[in-house]
Design a protein around this motif. Structure first.
Motif, PDB file in Angstrom:
ATOM      1  N   LYS A  30     -21.314 -32.416 -29.937  1.00 24.01           N
ATOM      2  CA  LYS A  30     -22.038 -31.171 -29.684  1.00 24.01           C
ATOM      3  C   LYS A  30     -21.128 -29.962 -29.853  1.00 24.01           C
ATOM      4  N   MET A  31     -19.904 -30.095 -29.301  1.00 26.74           N
ATOM      5  CA  MET A  31     -18.953 -28.996 -29.388  1.00 26.74           C
ATOM      6  C   MET A  31     -18.638 -28.679 -30.847  1.00 26.74           C
ATOM      7  N   LEU A  32     -18.409 -29.735 -31.647  1.00 29.81           N
ATOM      8  CA  LEU A  32     -18.113 -29.542 -33.063  1.00 29.81           C
ATOM      9  C   LEU A  32     -19.302 -28.943 -33.798  1.00 29.81           C
ATOM     10  N   GLY A  36     -19.437 -25.424 -35.566  1.00 26.12           N
ATOM     11  CA  GLY A  36     -19.814 -25.406 -36.982  1.00 26.12           C
ATOM     12  C   GLY A  36     -20.914 -24.409 -37.275  1.00 26.12           C
ATOM     13  N   ILE A  37     -21.898 -24.294 -36.356  1.00 25.99           N
ATOM     14  CA  ILE A  37     -22.987 -23.329 -36.547  1.00 25.99           C
ATOM     15  C   ILE A  37     -22.446 -21.902 -36.541  1.00 25.99           C
ATOM     16  N   ILE A  38     -21.545 -21.616 -35.592  1.00 21.96           N
ATOM     17  CA  ILE A  38     -20.964 -20.269 -35.516  1.00 21.96           C
ATOM     18  C   ILE A  38     -20.161 -19.973 -36.776  1.00 21.96           C
ATOM     19  N   ILE A  39     -19.349 -20.954 -37.210  1.00 24.01           N
ATOM     20  CA  ILE A  39     -18.530 -20.766 -38.419  1.00 24.01           C
ATOM     21  C   ILE A  39     -19.418 -20.568 -39.644  1.00 24.01           C
ATOM     22  N   TRP A  81     -29.278 -32.853 -39.409  1.00 23.06           N
ATOM     23  CA  TRP A  81     -27.843 -32.658 -39.162  1.00 23.06           C
ATOM     24  C   TRP A  81     -27.621 -31.620 -38.075  1.00 23.06           C
ATOM     25  N   ILE A  82     -28.517 -30.658 -37.982  1.00 22.05           N
ATOM     26  CA  ILE A  82     -28.520 -29.713 -36.861  1.00 22.05           C
ATOM     27  C   ILE A  82     -29.845 -29.884 -36.140  1.00 22.05           C
TER      28      ILE A  82
END
Length: 639
Positions: A30-32, A36-39, A81-82
């Motif tokens: 979840k953290m990754l 990843g969404i923010i990046i 994937w999300i």
């Protein structure tokens, strides 16, 4: 025996150990995914900036790719994937968590939109823009609502909610599309201000329609429903109005320390939203829009600083929000659009309703036919429409409103379709229709001191469009009193590059008293505003040491800002002298190099006006021309 007991104990605890490891693995995953969404969101914002396209386009495409498309075609187990909503094995938000996150994020975004809506701007932007955000919005609302009802056989309530959502265009989608298209000032002004002003107005219309649907329960609007709707209006407007004045009072009376200003403002917005919701369900969005509008029109100190903070926060929220919202769409919802009805609705909204709204709003205006056609063509829908559509769609689905499943995919279709259409065709269409400026002749002056204002006025009288920018408020006010276009803005502010009203600027003149600012202005702005030339006033050191090639970028060949100021004090008038021969031209320039209180400025030949360094580069004959200069009057004899 001890060994046996140890092994048995170990085996008994394996399920607990596995479950603990599995839980930790999910948390890490979840953290990754969140990182990843923010990046990905910020990367999408950078791509949009780099290629001058609306950020909403890459954001939604990323969400669709990692969401429904991945689930249908790319994932081995058919999962996204999300996954925005927790489904028992993966996801970010449990049950209604995404709904609450979207509500709070949209409240902040709408508050920022409300801050930008100024009464004075509505009065000053002209009758065409005023009609576009009133009459034009009404035509879009009624037309799209009626067409949607009959094409998709949806209820009137859902049809008009969709129509309310697609009223908005928004500066975040208009500006990137038009940033690199040189247009006449009238056209770019109409498009820019329509986008800014229609955002909160369209959002307000959509909020009111949604709340009318909510209290009506989807079936006839009874007396009780009307009372509930009135309650929403009462509490939404009263909470927004009251808290706006309370916050403005606290800021102006210095009751809030400067370092807490932004976070206190943010917490107040969230407080207003939540408190209004508690007193009247679904009134929170109305409250924050009203709060933003009241604050934006009040005499609030630090308003610009507050806007910058909210803008940065909105960018982060939008980057996360639209990837999640697009990923949350299911393939079944997208398949609702897989029909000829979608194409018909899109065509009518874009090619019939939008032109009808524009032509009705610009009737008897000074806009030419081709300009009206171009404004009709450029009407991309934006971030507010997509965000509120997802929020309202999910709410109405939970209430069991018939046809609510169409809201999100239909609005996303209009958003993506209009952004793609305008982003790919606006420049070409501008050339075809004849509103594309073939040459960028306007002049941007960095600095608005006395000498610069005098020079700008001289060029304006010669028929040139001139714009002055300065961070000094007094200089800008004096420039405006002189009838000059002037903007109080810092050259380090990125919004200058986004100003589509400056698309016809082709010359850059940096004339401040700071050589650092002048150099930075040329370095950062030349590529955007210096198509035909970028020049600066030389420093005292450069006047003495500069090479001939370096002098070609100077505003005047042999004078610094001190000389310019002294010449202005000596005689704040620009004088002219006729030059008939090439020999006289060079003799007069030598005379100016010896005279400290007179500075040569421009060479006028035929219809062209040139700086001295610029004129030296041309193939024009150095005869039969006019030289203008500032300062002490010289009695020149031609030789």
């Amino acid at each position: 025996m001890k060994c046996k007991n140890y092994l048995l104990s170990l085996l008994e605890n394996i399920p607990l150990w596995y479950e603990d490891v599995h839980t930790k693995h999910n948390y890490r995953k979840k953290m990754l995914e969140l990182a990843g969404i923010i990046i990905l969101g910020i990367l999408a914002q950078w791509v949009a900036w780099k290629f001058k396209i609306p950020a909403i386009l890459p954001l939604i495409l990323i969400g669709l790719l990692f969401g429904p498309i991945a689930a249908a075609y790319l994932s081995d187990d058919g999962s996204k994937w999300i996954e925005p909503i927790w489904n028992g094995t993966k996801g970010f938000f449990p049950a209604d968590g995404l709904y609450y996150f979207v509500s709070l994020a949209i409240s902040i975004i709408l508050f920022e939109g409300g801050l930008t809506l100024k009464r004075s701007e509505i009065k000053n932007v002209g009758p065409v823009i005023t009609k576009l955000i009133t009459l034009g919005a009404a035509i879009t609302f009624l037309g799209a609502g009626i067409v949607t009802h009959y094409i998709f056989n949806l209820g009137w309530e859902i049809s008009f909610l969709f129509a309310g959502l697609i009223i908005v265009t928004g500066p975040t989608v208009i500006t990137p599309i038009l940033r690199n298209i040189p247009l006449k000032k009238d056209v770019s002004t109409v498009l820019k201000w329509e986008g800014i002003l229609i955002d909160p107005i369209g959002a307000l219309v959509a909020v009111l329609v949604f709340e009318f649907i909510s209290v009506g329960g989807g079936g006839g609007f009874t007396k009780t429903a009307l009372m509930e709707f009135g309650k929403i209006l009462l509490f939404g407007t009263s909470f927004g109005f009251t808290f706006a004045h309370a916050l403005a009072y606290a800021v102006n009376k210095k009751l809030i320390p400067h370092y807490l200003l932004n976070v206190v403002s943010l917490s107040t917005v969230l407080l207003v939203f939540v408190e209004s919701e508690l007193f009247a369900h679904e009134s929170g969005l109305l409250a924050v829009v009203v709060m933003g509008m009241v604050l934006g029109n009040s005499k609030l100190e630090n308003l610009k600083e507050l806007l910058y903070f909210k803008e940065s926060l909105s960018i982060l929220l939008i980057s996360i929000l639209f990837i999640l919202l697009a990923a949350n769409i299911n393939m079944a919802e997208l398949m609702l659009l897989y029909t000829w009805k979608t194409a018909v609705l899109f065509a009518i909204v874009v090619f019939v309703i939008r032109p009808l709204a524009v032509f009705a709003s610009s009737y008897n205006s000074k806009l030419k036919l081709n300009e009206k056609i171009f404004i009709s063509w450029v009407g991309p829908r934006g971030i507010v429409a997509a965000g509120i559509a997802s929020l309202f769609g999910s709410k109405l689905l939970k209430q069991g409103i018939e046809g609510a499943e169409y809201i999100t995919p239909l609005v996303f279709m209009i958003v993506l379709g209009t952004v793609l259409l305008n982003a790919t065709t606006a420049r070409m269409f501008a050339k075809v229709i004849g509103v594309f400026l073939k040459s960028s002749e306007a002049i941007l002056f960095v600095g608005a001191s006395g000498p610069t204002r005098l020079i700008a006025n001289y060029l304006k009288e010669k028929g040139k469009r001139v714009i002055l920018i300065d961070s000094n408020k007094n200089f800008i006010e004096l420039a405006k009193k002189d009838g000059l276009e002037a903007l109080q803005i810092d050259i380090y502010n990125d919004t200058l590059n986004d100003n589509i009203e400056l698309n016809d600027v082709g010359y850059l003149m940096a004339l401040t008293g700071s050589d650092v600012v002048n150099k930075d202005a040329l370095n950062s702005l030349s590529s955007t505003f210096g198509e035909h030339g970028s020049y600066k006033i030389a420093s005292s050191k450069e006047v003495l040491e500069a090479t001939e090639s370096e002098r070609k970028s100077f505003f005047t060949p042999n004078d610094d800002y001190i000389n310019l100021s002294e010449a202005y004090r000596e005689n704040p008038t620009i004088l002219e002298v006729e030059i008939k021969t090439e020999k006289a031209y060079y003799n007069i320039l030598r005379l100016f190099s010896k005279e400290e209180k007179s500075i040569p400025l421009f060479i006028e030949k035929g219809e062209g006006i040139y700086l001295i360094p610029e004129f030296e580069k041309t193939a024009e004959a150095k005869e039969n021309l006019i030289l203008s200069y500032l300062g002490k009057q010289l009695f020149i004899k031609e030789k």
